[in-house]
Each structure stands twice: as C-alpha cells, then as structure tokens.
Design a protein around this motif. Structure first.
Motif, short mmCIF file in Angstrom:
data_model
loop_
_atom_site.label_atom_id
_atom_site.label_comp_id
_atom_site.label_asym_id
_atom_site.label_seq_id
_atom_site.Cartn_x
_atom_site.Cartn_y
_atom_site.Cartn_z
N TYR A 1 -5.77 28.62 28.17
CA TYR A 1 -6.82 27.71 27.69
C TYR A 1 -7.46 28.27 26.42
N LEU A 2 -7.75 29.57 26.41
CA LEU A 2 -8.40 30.18 25.25
C LEU A 2 -7.50 30.16 24.03
N PHE A 3 -6.20 30.36 24.21
CA PHE A 3 -5.26 30.30 23.10
C PHE A 3 -5.29 28.93 22.43
N ARG A 4 -5.56 27.90 23.20
CA ARG A 4 -5.56 26.54 22.67
C ARG A 4 -6.94 26.05 22.22
N ASP A 5 -7.94 26.88 22.40
CA ASP A 5 -9.32 26.48 22.10
C ASP A 5 -9.72 26.95 20.70
N PRO A 6 -9.92 26.03 19.74
CA PRO A 6 -10.30 26.42 18.37
C PRO A 6 -11.61 27.21 18.35
N VAL A 7 -12.52 26.87 19.26
CA VAL A 7 -13.81 27.57 19.31
C VAL A 7 -13.59 29.05 19.64
N TRP B 1 -11.05 30.90 18.90
CA TRP B 1 -10.51 31.59 17.72
C TRP B 1 -11.58 31.78 16.65
N LEU B 2 -12.49 30.83 16.52
CA LEU B 2 -13.59 31.00 15.58
C LEU B 2 -14.50 32.15 16.00
N ILE B 3 -14.72 32.26 17.31
CA ILE B 3 -15.52 33.38 17.82
C ILE B 3 -14.82 34.71 17.55
N VAL B 4 -13.50 34.73 17.72
CA VAL B 4 -12.72 35.94 17.41
C VAL B 4 -12.90 36.31 15.93
N LYS C 1 -22.32 32.05 27.90
CA LYS C 1 -22.80 30.67 28.05
C LYS C 1 -21.69 29.65 27.80
N ARG C 2 -20.81 29.95 26.85
CA ARG C 2 -19.71 29.03 26.53
C ARG C 2 -18.67 29.00 27.66
N TYR C 3 -18.41 30.17 28.27
CA TYR C 3 -17.40 30.27 29.34
C TYR C 3 -18.04 30.90 30.59
N PRO C 4 -18.97 30.20 31.24
CA PRO C 4 -19.71 30.78 32.37
C PRO C 4 -18.83 31.10 33.58
N ASN C 5 -17.71 30.40 33.74
CA ASN C 5 -16.83 30.64 34.89
C ASN C 5 -15.65 31.55 34.56
N ILE D 1 -18.73 27.24 10.18
CA ILE D 1 -17.68 26.35 10.68
C ILE D 1 -17.83 26.15 12.19
N LEU D 2 -18.15 27.24 12.91
CA LEU D 2 -18.35 27.13 14.36
C LEU D 2 -19.55 26.25 14.67
#
Length: 425
Positions: A223-229, A231-234, A342-346, A413-414
C-alpha cells in the motif's frame, strides 16, 4: 465456593493497577528520553574527532565522506531487520542489543589501527544507532497518543540536549591527560559510548507497548509503495535529515579548514547550533499541533535552508547563521513522526520502517555527495592554496542548504496534495 469481591477490594485493585500502569509509563518515558540522550551523544561527538581522525589516518575529503556515508549505511541496514527483530524478540531485547552494540563499537574504535577497521567500527556503531532510533520511534508513536507533535518534539528535545553538550564534552575530553598522554579521540569514544549501557536496566524492568497490545497493522508495504503521500513524506524527511546530519558532520570541519578556526571555537559553534536545535524542539513542538504538521515543516525547513546559504554568502562574519539554521531543521524529524502516526494510525510501525529505510538510502547518497562535491569543485578550479579549498568547502555547504530548501518545496507539494483530499495534517 466462589470468593466474593467487595467494592472496597475492587477499588484497591483498581488503584493498584492504575499505580502500576503509571509507574510503567514513567519507566517507558525514561527509556525513550534516555535513549534519545544517548543517541544524540553518540551521533555528535564525531564533529571534534573528525579533524583528528583525518590527520591520524591521512584521509582526504572523499574518504571522510565515505566514512560518514557508512553511518547512514549502517542505519539503513538496521532499518531492514529491526522491525522483524523486534517482532520476534520484542522491543526490550532489540533495544538492549542496540545499546550494547554501541558500547562495543566504542571499544573497536579505540583499537582501530587502519582505516578499514575504523570504518567497520563506525558501521557497527550506526547499526546500533539505527536499531535504537527505530525502536524509540515506534515506542513513542504508541505511547504519545495525545498532543503527538508536542510530545514527539519533547522526546527529540533530549537528542538536542545531548547534542548541544556532546561536541564540547568531546573536544575537552580528547585533551584529558591519562598516564602522561592525552586520551585523544579513541579514549573519548570509549568513555562516551560506555554510557549507552545505562538504559539497559530500565529496559529489563518495563512492560513495553507491544506486550500490552498487539494490534494487527492494516497498512502494508504494498500500500505504501503505491501511495504518493508516502513517497512525498520520504522525500521531505530524506532532504531534512541529510541537511541536519550534514551540518552536524561538516560544520566543525568547515570552520577549521575554511576560516582557520581552532578546534575549540569550531566545536563551540556546533554546540551553539545544537543549542538552537534543542530549544526549537522544546518550544516549537506545541506550535506544530496548532498550525499543522505539514505547514510547520514547510516553514521551518525553508528558514534553515536560507540561513545556511546566507552564512556562506556573508562569509566568516555570518558564521552565527550556521547555528541559527538549527531552529528550522530541528522540528522536521519529530514532526514527520507525528504526521506518520496520524496519517497511518493502524500501521505506524510499518510506515516508520518504510520511511526511514528510504531515508537511509538518501542519507548514504547525500553524505557521499557532500564529500565528493568538495573534491570535485576543488579539482575543477585552477586556483591554489587556501582559496581553492575554501571554494570546495563552500560548495559542499551550499548543497546542505539547498537540501533544506528542497525539503520545503516537497512539503508544499504534500500540503497541496493533502488539501485536495481534505486530509491536511
């Protein structure tokens, strides 16, 4: 016959449970805060040691860059196995192994007689640092469920606190005389890294969050590999951290080589940087919760980049701007950790591991770039002597400032991306 429980007995048990939980919470806080104290100490005593190491082993700037890149490579390797290791043996033992490996690395550095053995010792040290930081990050994310930005910055404040005094202690300790000779950078590393053994005792006493609650993480690496957000955080964290580590690693070297400062004064300026760094995490943490994590990082990273570049443009008279840049760079890492929780609480643990792994790759490349940019610029210009060396050092430091500005642009951008999704944090 079943034994009856009376209200008074229930109240006693509830109060006892509450006190035990509170006691355990304070032990966990001591591990988190103490762990960041140790981390800041081990990370930032290298500033005063690097010029001495360069002299002892006759290293050029490229070799120094490679030595510092090994730090990031060790951190990257720790990212790859720490999460799995903590799931298998628990954070308690993972943290204890990290603390112990740092102390062992200090002994190895003391005994190092070749550049290769020294590099291996640095590598071991930063494997321990990487294991420690990831474990502390996951633990803090599980503990600090309220006022997350403030508490994350407070935890990382202790990193800034030890980082502030580390260069001064290190440069002073290197001049201590024992058995008719200075202990130098070797003895300094042994003494400083021995302190990493102290948090092991409370680690053996505490009940860690994963032992209290084992929630299944719903966020996967796919899921994270496919999440643009993600990668922006990275990108944001990578640029911010390479800039932060670049200042911590190269500032003393820059001031000594470019402006002919003595080691004590240069180390004092690095301590001033970490003083601003520490105070920013203490006082700006609550602000991140109020104005938002994304917008906070955007402002702070731009401020740091501008200060770093202006310091080069103004020259030696603007050297204080190197230290002031710490105000902007300090909140980036803890605020990103708060944003991830907060973005990925689970799936905070998965998100942290994903982010810091790719941040580690960027750190390896970034540290190599700084060293080789200095060498490349020096080779390009035909001028000789101090002026030639100054131009190369300036180019390397400008690169550090540009990274902070790129961090700010990525954050913009984020911010736009999250606002379109009505999910600004």
């Amino acid at each position: 016959m079943e034994k009856k429980q009376y209200p008074l007995q229930n109240n006693y048990l509830s109060k006892k449970t509450f006190l035990l939980e509170k006691y355990n919470y304070f032990i966990l806080l001591s591990i988190v805060f103490g762990g960041f104290l140790i981390f800041g100490l081990s990370e930032n005593i290298k500033g005063p040691a690097i010029p001495e190491i360069q002299t002892d082993f006759h290293l050029d700037e490229g070799q120094l860059g490679f030595l510092l890149a090994l730090n990031s490579l060790g951190y990257l390797l720790a990212c790859l196995f720490t999460s799995a290791l903590s799931n298998k043996i628990g954070i308690r033992w993972t943290g204890s192994i990290a603390f112990a490996s740092m102390a062992i690395a200090g002994l190895c550095m003391y005994m190092s007689s070749t550049y290769t053995f020294l590099s291996m010792s640095y590598f071991l040290l930063y494997i321990g640092n990487g294991m420690l930081e990831i474990g502390l990050g996951i633990m803090a994310a599980r503990i600090f469920t309220k006022n997350t930005g403030m508490m994350m910055n407070l935890a990382h404040f202790f990193y800034g606190l030890s980082s502030t005094v580390a260069p001064i202690f290190a440069s002073s300790m290197m001049q201590w005389n024992i058995t008719n000779g200075e202990i130098g950078w070797r003895g300094m590393y042994v003494i400083m890294l021995t302190f990493s053994l102290l948090p092991i005792l409370p680690s053996l006493l505490a009940k860690f969050p994963e032992e209290i609650s084992q929630e299944e993480e719903k966020v996967s690496y796919r899921y994270l590999f496919r999440d643009p957000v993600a990668w922006l955080i990275v990108a944001i964290l990578s640029c911010g951290i390479v800039s932060e580590l670049g200042i911590g690693s190269w500032l003393v070297h820059f001031l000594v080589k470019a402006y002919n400062w003595n080691l004590k004064d240069a180390s004092g300026m690095l301590s001033m940087f970490f003083l601003f760094f520490m105070l920013a995490r203490l006082f700006l943490g609550p602000l991140t919760d109020k104005i938002g994590y994304t917008f906070s990082i955007l402002i702070f990273s731009a401020f740091s980049g501008i200060c770093s570049i202006l310091a080069i443009v103004v020259g030696e008279g603007g050297a204080i701007l190197f230290a002031i840049a710490g105000i902007g760079i300090a909140p980036i890492y803890p605020t990103i950790m708060a944003l991830l929780s907060k973005r990925y609480p689970n799936g905070t643990g998965t998100a942290i591991t994903f982010t810091v792994t790719f941040m580690g790759i960027a750190s390896v490349i970034g540290n190599l770039f700084i060293g080789y940019i200095i060498d490349a610029v020096n080779s390009f210009f035909s001028t000789r002597g101090g002026e030639k060396e100054l131009i190369g050092l300036q180019a390397g430091y400008i690169f550090i400032g540009i990274l902070a500005l790129v961090c700010s642009v990525c954050c913009l951008i984020l911010f736009i991306t999250l606002r379109k999704k009505h999910a600004v944090l």
